[in-house]
Enzyme design. Structure first.
Site, PDB file in Angstrom:
ATOM      1  N   GLU A  36     -13.648   6.212  -1.096  1.00 27.59           N
ATOM      2  CA  GLU A  36     -14.589   5.363  -0.352  1.00 27.59           C
ATOM      3  C   GLU A  36     -15.300   6.200   0.706  1.00 27.59           C
ATOM      4  O   GLU A  36     -14.707   6.586   1.705  1.00 27.59           O
ATOM      5  CB  GLU A  36     -13.839   4.196   0.297  1.00 27.59           C
ATOM      6  N   GLU A  60       0.857  -1.194   0.000  1.00 24.12           N
ATOM      7  CA  GLU A  60       0.000   0.000   0.000  1.00 24.12           C
ATOM      8  C   GLU A  60       0.881   1.228   0.000  1.00 24.12           C
ATOM      9  O   GLU A  60       1.836   1.309   0.780  1.00 24.12           O
ATOM     10  CB  GLU A  60      -0.814   0.112   1.303  1.00 24.12           C
ATOM     11  N   GLU A  64      -9.130   9.999   4.743  1.00 23.76           N
ATOM     12  CA  GLU A  64      -9.345   8.560   4.541  1.00 23.76           C
ATOM     13  C   GLU A  64     -10.326   8.281   3.404  1.00 23.76           C
ATOM     14  O   GLU A  64     -10.253   7.244   2.763  1.00 23.76           O
ATOM     15  CB  GLU A  64      -9.854   7.911   5.828  1.00 23.76           C
ATOM     16  N   LYS A  67     -15.421   5.426   4.585  1.00 22.48           N
ATOM     17  CA  LYS A  67     -14.218   5.407   5.403  1.00 22.48           C
ATOM     18  C   LYS A  67     -14.176   6.658   6.265  1.00 22.48           C
ATOM     19  O   LYS A  67     -14.897   7.609   6.059  1.00 22.48           O
ATOM     20  CB  LYS A  67     -12.968   5.331   4.524  1.00 22.48           C
TER      21      LYS A  67
END
Ligand SMILES: *[C@@H]1O[C@H](CO)[C@@H](O)[C@H](O)[C@H]1NC(C)=O
Ligand SMILES: *[C@@H]1O[C@H](CO)[C@@H](O)[C@H](O)[C@H]1NC(C)=O
Ligand SMILES: *[C@@H]1O[C@H](CO)[C@@H](O)[C@H](O)[C@H]1NC(C)=O
Length: 434
Positions: free
Chosen positions: A316, A262, A325, A319
């Site tokens: 997203e 990641e 985030e 999140k």
């Protein structure tokens, strides 16, 4: 390659010239998180990635059967993640076999399952019971895979850089005492024996300060001098990777492959985090792609390639808690790209200025990562779906950087390079057709 024999040497020369001018992006992976209530169905995602992007591998944060099935016969490699909470039960071979029968056997090899990640950032998030069971579970699962005829699926587990005691200077890096010989040495031995990769999640975003902005973003800067080696580091990604390398070497495992499981940079964030914006995200991801595809490696690992997974495929919306985030995605849920660094094939029209999408950030107070001073241990568990981002290694970087506040249009340069590359690809296709 057979195809060349059918064409004149002129074409071959043209091809070689083009390849020299525009080194192709060999491969790039992406983390496909699903914590959104507005995301497209997996079958559309698989079709989009295959037909419209250079992405050739994905990693998911669970073993979602719908996703795994959707990538059957796509040619795209799929790495799956076993939830942290399942780790203790996997130390029982019968459970390992059941898990494989339920989650791998029905889909492989139609779906090219590449890695099984045994948990996510387990050392970082704990609890101790999971940490103690991690390597045993990896071994039992591997043995079961081999026995069941799935021996070419690799086993690993991603780590936050909280595993490092320090990363500055890289030559003096080491893993945290306790984890080094307790968990990481046996894990590295297992990875070496099974020819698997050591997975790390380096985020220069969480090492950011206004003073080292350019160092974090692959932009020109004075660099970080490592006295012991005489190396001047020009970007934090290299610094972190070499810190991992030095730490592995101290345990006797310098040659185990390193996988970047990641890494990313959000295109928007909480108002205080003005550095979370599309221009910076494009600079970081563009710089990262150039780096991993150049084949240059790092100062201490020259010529080494790192299988790399960008975080993340989509923004997203579920999140949190921070806006940061929610905004790590390369794409919005409607498949439009948040910024253009050449991941989507030959865009039909130039994308609008990245700033157009930017969050309306107000003040210019020194942004400060809220993870910066957070303790590394005993956080809440990461749940399925993409995990919360973890903090940077203990010692933060200090570099001198004259151009701190200058917002340079690095993204534009990346666009030019990739647009030229797309053009080259078209010319090449035409050349091969004649
Ligand atoms: C963390 O995970 C453990 C093991 O799966 C579980 O027992 C515990 O309840 C979890 N804690 C939280 C806060 O989710
Ligand atoms: C090297 O790392 C150790 C332990 O992390 C630390 O105590 C020491 O001061 C560091 N030395 C240098 C030169 O940075
Ligand atoms: C974390 O939890 C363990 C028990 O699981 C405990 O022994 C340890 O002291 C805790 N560490 C911190 C920093 O709170």
């Amino acid at each position: 390659m057979e195809i060349f024999s059918k064409h004149s040497s002129l074409h071959t020369h043209a091809l070689i010239l083009l390849l020299l001018l525009f080194p192709a992006v060999h491969s790039i992976g992406v983390n496909y998180g699903t914590l959104g209530d507005n995301l497209p169905p997996p079958s559309q995602v698989a079709h989009f990635l295959k037909s419209r992007t250079i992405i050739d591998r994905i990693r998911i944060f669970d073993v979602n059967h719908d996703i795994i099935k959707s990538f059957a016969n796509s040619g795209i490699l799929v790495s799956v993640t076993l939830p942290n909470g399942d780790i203790p039960s996997l130390t029982d071979p019968r459970n390992a076999r059941r898990w494989i029968d339920a989650n791998i056997r029905p889909f492989y090899p139609a779906t090219k399952i590449h890695y099984i990640c045994v948990g996510t950032e387990v050392l970082h998030w704990g609890p101790q019971k999971l940490i103690d069971n991690l390597v045993p579970a990896m071994k039992v699962l591997h043995a079961a895979l081999v026995k069941e005829g799935f021996g070419d699926i690799k086993i690993s587990t991603p780590h936050s850089l909280g595993i490092l005691q320090s990363s500055d200077p890289p030559s003096n890096a080491s893993f945290r005492p306790g984890w080094d010989v307790g968990s990481l040495a046996p894990m590295l031995e297992f990875l070496k024996e099974t020819k698997s990769g050591f997975m790390v999640n380096p985020y220069t975003y969480f090492g950011y300060s206004p003073a080292n902005a350019n160092f974090c973003l692959f932009k020109p800067n004075a660099g970080l001098f490592d006295k012991a080696t005489g190396i001047t580091y020009t970007n934090q990604f290299d610094q972190l990777m070499d810190a991992v390398h030095v730490s592995m070497k101290k345990l006797g495992y310098p040659d185990v492959e390193i996988v970047v499981a990641e890494t990313g940079w959000p295109s928007g964030g909480d108002p205080a985090n003005v550095h979370a914006n599309p221009v910076n995200a494009a600079a970081y991801i563009g710089g990262l792609m150039k780096k991993v595809n150049s084949g240059d490696g790092t100062p201490l690992m020259p010529g080494r390639k790192f299988e790399t997974y960008i975080f993340a495929l989509f923004n997203e919306n579920l999140k949190g808690p921070s806006l940061d985030e929610k905004n790590f995605g390369l794409f919005r849920p409607d498949f439009t790209q948040v910024y253009n660094v050449g991941i989507e094939h030959a865009p039909l029209a130039p994308s609008p200025s990245p700033m157009a999408d930017g969050p309306k950030s107000s003040a210019a107070d020194a942004p400060k990562s809220r993870w910066k001073d957070a303790p590394f241990f005993n956080k809440t568990n990461s749940s399925s779906g993409s995990p919360a981002k973890a903090p940077p290694p203990a010692s933060s970087t200090t570099t001198t950087d004259a151009n701190v506040r200058a917002s340079s249009p690095a993204a534009t340069n990346a666009n030019v390079v990739f647009a030229a590359r797309s053009a080259a690809a078209i010319i090449l296709a035409v050349a091969l057709l004649v």
